[in-house]
Scaffold this active site. Structure first.
Site, PDB file in Angstrom:
ATOM      1  N   TYR A 149      33.346  -3.063 -16.593  1.00  0.00           N
ATOM      2  CA  TYR A 149      32.333  -4.095 -16.869  1.00  0.00           C
ATOM      3  C   TYR A 149      32.387  -4.547 -18.334  1.00  0.00           C
ATOM      4  O   TYR A 149      31.361  -4.827 -18.946  1.00  0.00           O
ATOM      5  CB  TYR A 149      30.925  -3.586 -16.478  1.00  0.00           C
ATOM      6  CG  TYR A 149      30.908  -3.081 -15.052  1.00  0.00           C
ATOM      7  CD1 TYR A 149      31.028  -3.971 -13.997  1.00  0.00           C
ATOM      8  CD2 TYR A 149      30.833  -1.719 -14.766  1.00  0.00           C
ATOM      9  CE1 TYR A 149      31.071  -3.515 -12.688  1.00  0.00           C
ATOM     10  CE2 TYR A 149      30.867  -1.254 -13.456  1.00  0.00           C
ATOM     11  CZ  TYR A 149      30.995  -2.158 -12.420  1.00  0.00           C
ATOM     12  OH  TYR A 149      31.033  -1.710 -11.127  1.00  0.00           O
ATOM     13  N   ARG A 205      33.333   2.116 -12.009  1.00  0.00           N
ATOM     14  CA  ARG A 205      33.148   2.679 -13.341  1.00  0.00           C
ATOM     15  C   ARG A 205      33.805   4.054 -13.510  1.00  0.00           C
ATOM     16  O   ARG A 205      34.430   4.339 -14.525  1.00  0.00           O
ATOM     17  CB  ARG A 205      31.637   2.816 -13.586  1.00  0.00           C
ATOM     18  CG  ARG A 205      31.242   3.218 -14.982  1.00  0.00           C
ATOM     19  CD  ARG A 205      29.736   3.545 -15.021  1.00  0.00           C
ATOM     20  NE  ARG A 205      28.918   2.537 -14.386  1.00  0.00           N
ATOM     21  CZ  ARG A 205      28.444   1.450 -14.997  1.00  0.00           C
ATOM     22  NH1 ARG A 205      28.696   1.257 -16.271  1.00  0.00           N
ATOM     23  NH2 ARG A 205      27.710   0.569 -14.335  1.00  0.00           N
ATOM     24  N   PRO A 244      34.559   3.281  -5.698  1.00  0.00           N
ATOM     25  CA  PRO A 244      34.261   3.628  -7.095  1.00  0.00           C
ATOM     26  C   PRO A 244      34.824   2.580  -8.053  1.00  0.00           C
ATOM     27  O   PRO A 244      35.917   2.055  -7.832  1.00  0.00           O
ATOM     28  CB  PRO A 244      34.993   4.962  -7.283  1.00  0.00           C
ATOM     29  CG  PRO A 244      36.151   4.890  -6.344  1.00  0.00           C
ATOM     30  CD  PRO A 244      35.655   4.103  -5.145  1.00  0.00           C
ATOM     31  N   CYS A 268      25.383 -16.066 -32.251  1.00  0.00           N
ATOM     32  CA  CYS A 268      24.048 -16.489 -32.671  1.00  0.00           C
ATOM     33  C   CYS A 268      23.000 -16.164 -31.603  1.00  0.00           C
ATOM     34  O   CYS A 268      22.446 -17.055 -30.954  1.00  0.00           O
ATOM     35  CB  CYS A 268      24.069 -17.979 -32.962  1.00  0.00           C
ATOM     36  SG  CYS A 268      25.325 -18.363 -34.182  1.00  0.00           S
TER      37      CYS A 268
END
Ligand SMILES: *Cc1c(COP(=O)(O)O)cnc(C)c1O
Length: 419
Positions: free
Chosen positions: A373, A277, A275, A344
């Site tokens: 992440y 996240r 695992p 930009c």
């Protein structure tokens, strides 16, 4: 569950006032809650109590050494996908016999480093990788514990770019070829076939794809045993989703565990999980300050000092992140904003057409669920320094990665002698 909440209208990370922290650290920066990290690792272990699985945290989700040390102290191992991550895991004190190595393109040098460290398992993703691993193991006089990562051809995951278990994805050994490759692996002297591995995707919000894939894996183990392969490990990867403040409510780890116990109990294998996240996603926020409020012709823009180079998930995966003011202002009228960074690129945004309490220059906002992440995918695009990562523990805080100076940012560059 996490430990970021308002107290008297001010956002706290555990017992630390986030606005006060912003004044000390300077925005933008990440804040991680140690209590949340520990809690999530405990919830996961608890869900599989009695089964004694190896829970190998997916280092790519958040690879900060301090984060890894916290998880190590909760009994976590590590799933690494590069030689660098292997070094991080070892440096954080994670025992080699709790490290698994995944990834489709392990280089010879990375494999050698992992063989020398004596890791628990190589998750092998192709025939050429298997050949190379066998050769390197024989060269070094070792035997490499191997699981083949099989691709069950199941669609799963919150977004096309985080689905990994369909036959058109680059990951794993094709289902039809798995038994044949196991047969070849058994003949190899440098390889010890120990398990089956799969990882079908990320931010998976319902149990159905897990059930489909894991049932196929259980059948495969039965077939392999019938072929004479002794398989005693099953690595089910990661992928369990978290709430990001939009529609999806992912399953609780207990329900995920109940499904897995039902499907795998008859097999008598040791379970491995990877695992990422689920452990660290909701344990982190990104704190940013409004630089300008720009009244566009068609839209109103909140231009903040964090950008896609700090958190690329919205640009890369169309990810939804909840955004909240650090100082609550319930009287303010709600206004619809595009929340954007200074980079930009038109893809440099955190939210489009998001209703928020009206904000003004200098206000602080928190981008929630940024612990996975986030910092790991940051770059210095536009020569923006990597932003600090701050860990809180009750009323204490520590900078666990500082902002580099300009000189440090360009230290690796050199001008040739003809300039
Ligand atoms: C990314 C990854 C994971 C972790 O996925 P999460 O969705 O963060 O749980 C686990 N295993 C492998 C092989 C991965 O690539």
């Amino acid at each position: 569950m996490h430990h970021f909440e308002y107290r008297s209208g001010r956002l706290y990370a555990e017992d630390v006032d986030v606005a006060a922290l912003a004044d000390r650290i300077g925005s933008p920066f990440y804040v991680y809650s140690e209590a949340t990290l520990r809690r999530h690792m405990r919830v996961f272990h608890k869900a599989f109590e009695g089964a004694d699985p190896l829970v190998a945290f997916s280092v790519k989700a958040n690879s900060n050494i301090a984060v890894l040390k916290i998880l190590q102290s909760e009994g976590s191992g590590a799933d690494v996908v590069s030689g660098g991550e292997l070094q991080r895991a070892l440096k954080a004190g994670i025992a080699p016999d709790k490290i698994v190595f995944s990834g489709i393109g392990k280089t010879r040098d990375e494999v050698k480093a992992a063989l020398n460290a004596g890791i628990y398992q190589f998750n092998v993703e192709s025939a050429p990788e298997l050949e190379a691993l066998n050769a390197l193991a024989l060269e070094t006089g070792k035997s490499a514990p191997v699981a083949l990562r099989v691709n069950p051809d199941v669609a799963a995951g919150g977004h096309d770019k985080i689905s990994t278990g369909r036959k058109e994805d680059k990951f794993g050994v094709a289902w039809e070829e798995a038994r044949g490759l196991y047969g070849r692996a058994r003949e190899m002297k440098g390889v010890d076939v120990v398990g089956v591995d799969l990882h079908i995707g990320s931010q998976i919000a319902d149990l159905a794809p897990f059930e489909a894939a894991f049932s196929k894996a259980a059948q495969l183990i039965a077939d392999l045993r019938a072929d004479g392969c002794s398989i005693d490990r099953l690595d089910l990867g990661g992928g369990l989703g978290i709430p990001y403040g939009d529609a999806a409510t992912p399953p609780h780890p207990n329900d995920y565990a109940a499904l897995i116990k039902r499907l795998t109990a008859p097999l008598g294998v040791r379970l491995i999980f990877e695992p990422g996240r689920m452990i660290c996603g909701n344990a982190g926020i990104l704190v940013t300050r409004v630089i300008f409020v720009k009244e566009g012709v068609a839209r109103k823009f909140l231009i903040v000092d964090a950008a896609m180079n700090d958190l690329i998930r919205p640009a890369l995966y169309d990810a939804h992140h909840e955004i909240i003011p650090v100082i609550q202002n319930d009287e303010a009228p709600r206004t619809t904003y595009d929340v954007v960074g200074p980079v930009c690129e038109s893809s440099d945004f955190f939210a489009k057409a998001r209703a928020l309490p009206e904000m003004k220059e200098g206000d602080l906002a928190a981008i929630m669920s940024a612990g996975a992440y986030g910092a790991v995918q940051a770059s210095q695009y536009n020569t923006r320094p990597l932003i600090p990562e701050v860990l809180v523990n009750s009323d204490r805080h520590a900078v666990i990665r500082r902002r580099p100076s300009f000189d440090e940012m360009i230290a690796l560059e050199a001008s040739p002698d003809w300039l």
